[in-house]
Design an enzyme around this catalytic site. Structure first.
Site, PDB file in Angstrom:
ATOM      1  CE  LYS A 180      31.534 -19.478  15.583  1.00  0.00           C
ATOM      2  NZ  LYS A 180      31.721 -18.050  15.515  1.00  0.00           N
TER       3      LYS A 180
HETATM    4  C1  LIG Z   1      31.579 -16.674  16.201  1.00  0.00           C
HETATM    5  C2  LIG Z   1      30.651 -15.605  15.731  1.00  0.00           C
HETATM    6  C3  LIG Z   1      31.081 -14.294  15.479  1.00  0.00           C
HETATM    7  C4  LIG Z   1      32.422 -13.774  15.874  1.00  0.00           C
HETATM    8  O1  LIG Z   1      33.489 -14.388  15.331  1.00  0.00           O
HETATM    9  P1  LIG Z   1      34.919 -14.300  16.042  1.00  0.00           P
HETATM   10  O2  LIG Z   1      35.811 -14.842  14.993  1.00  0.00           O
HETATM   11  O3  LIG Z   1      34.853 -15.149  17.279  1.00  0.00           O
HETATM   12  O4  LIG Z   1      35.189 -12.873  16.357  1.00  0.00           O
HETATM   13  C5  LIG Z   1      30.196 -13.398  14.905  1.00  0.00           C
HETATM   14  N1  LIG Z   1      28.925 -13.742  14.660  1.00  0.00           N
HETATM   15  C6  LIG Z   1      28.453 -14.969  14.948  1.00  0.00           C
HETATM   16  C7  LIG Z   1      27.032 -15.284  14.634  1.00  0.00           C
HETATM   17  C8  LIG Z   1      29.297 -15.927  15.516  1.00  0.00           C
HETATM   18  O5  LIG Z   1      28.809 -17.138  15.811  1.00  0.00           O
END
Ligand SMILES: *Cc1c(COP(=O)(O)O)cnc(C)c1O
Length: 369
Positions: A180
């Protein structure tokens, strides 16, 4: 064979190293410590929310939010059919039923009209995903009459009507996974202006007890805390939030300019929204998409097809009252290209050259038919 180019990579600098070393040497490495509070304050400031609760992942953030809203067995939660699966999984984890809803062709986020048609007496929340950095249509979703949870996991830095992503809905979540825009390695955050709801999220994620009264467990909680070590990394990242967001948007724009002459499109944007970029998304037809992804992967570039729609996964397809043709169409015709905040012009040029070669090969083979 050239070196493998990843789909994404974190952008880490000396301040991240200093903070982590400082947390380490202080001995505060678990879920208590000064960096956690500082990271929470920094996220609240970027998102314009009164409270942020730092937690262990974005998925955990979704589970805690649902639990804090009292969502459980017998309840339905509307989720978009096109997303990373975490929102649907979190609904299942708290014992409720996800209800899959199609996305809109104008922006690929939850279609408010389709969602309205899915509201029943059991609907207890809707999770809207700011897909690929594009904020969902919150003014229309507000009229559904159920709590709205904004999943801004992919949308750090996006803006809608002058407000940042993460400031919409009753409560929002972020992921700070390494792919991210802003990262803590693994990590997540819950943001809201509702003090009671924030306290409830914190209680549920901290063994069901408050800092004021140790070992007095008001509810059967879980341990979802972010560590001080993780938050130290996160604070350094949060201090460069704008720079990290801008880097990905710059890469996104460069790709867009380079791909247009090849007849490849970019994702649609709703009027009034200013999306940020998680990963650059190429839009084409399903056949071209599959061949392009294989050509790039053969050239050691980690391009990927976007997720299957949830209506195509055996575990989730039974949760769709109606078909979700837009989600499935987008899923089949799009791919991601390597994107990170400090990707160089040379790296982008390498990807673009391989895409051009792939497109050319496709043209030649079509002519041979
Ligand atoms: C990455 C993501 C998540 C989950 O996040 P994690 O930190 O990997 O558990 C939830 N929703 C969306 C839309 C994502 O892209």
């Amino acid at each position: 064979m050239s070196v493998w180019m990843p789909l994404s990579r974190p952008t880490l600098g000396p301040q991240e190293e200093r903070n982590v070393a400082d947390a380490l040497s202080s001995g505060w490495i678990s879920g208590t410590g000064p960096y956690v509070e500082r990271f929470e304050a920094a996220v609240s400031a970027h998102v314009g929310r009164g409270h942020t609760v730092a937690v262990s992942s974005g998925t955990t953030a979704l589970e805690l939010v649902l639990a804090a809203l009292g969502v459980g067995p017998g309840d339905e939660v509307i989720v978009p059919a096109l997303t990373f699966a975490a929102p649907a999984a979190a609904v299942c984890t708290v014992g409720a039923t996800p209800v899959l809803c199609d996305v809109s062709s104008t922006d690929w986020t939850l279609d408010p009209a389709a969602a309205a048609a899915l509201v029943t007496a059991r609907t207890s929340a809707v999770i809207a995903v700011d897909l690929l950095g594009h904020p969902a249509d919150y003014s229309r979703l507000a009229s559904l009459g159920v709590p709205v949870i904004e999943d801004a996991a992919q949308a750090h830095g996006a803006v809608l009507a002058g407000r940042p992503a993460g400031s919409f809905g009753d409560i929002s979540i972020f992921s700070f996974h390494a792919n991210k825009a802003v990262t803590t390695g693994e990590g997540g955050g819950v943001c809201t202006d509702d003090t009671e709801l924030a306290d409830r999220v914190r209680l549920l994620g901290n063994h069901g007890m408050t800092a004021e009264r140790p070992y007095w467990h008001e509810v059967a909680g879980r341990n979802a805390r972010m560590t001080n070590l993780t938050a130290a990394l996160g604070l350094a990242q949060a201090e460069r939030w704008g720079e990290l967001v801008a880097g990905r948007m710059r890469a996104d724009a460069r790709y867009g300019i380079g791909l247009a002459p090849l007849g490849l499109g970019t994702r649609p944007v709703r009027v009034g929204a200013s999306p940020s970029c998680w990963l650059h998304t190429v839009v084409t037809d399903p056949g071209t998409r599959d061949l392009l992804v294989s050509a790039l992967r053969r050239a050691s570039i980690d391009a990927r097809a976007v997720w299957p729609a949830l209506t195509e996964l055996p575990r989730y397809r039974g949760f769709a009252p109606h078909t979700c043709p837009v989600a499935e169409q987008v899923s089949r015709s799009c791919a991601w290209l390597p994107t990170w905040s400090d990707i160089t012009d040379e790296e982008i040029a390498t990807v673009l050259a391989e895409v051009a070669t792939g497109v050319e090969e496709l043209r030649l083979s079509a002519r041979d038919l």
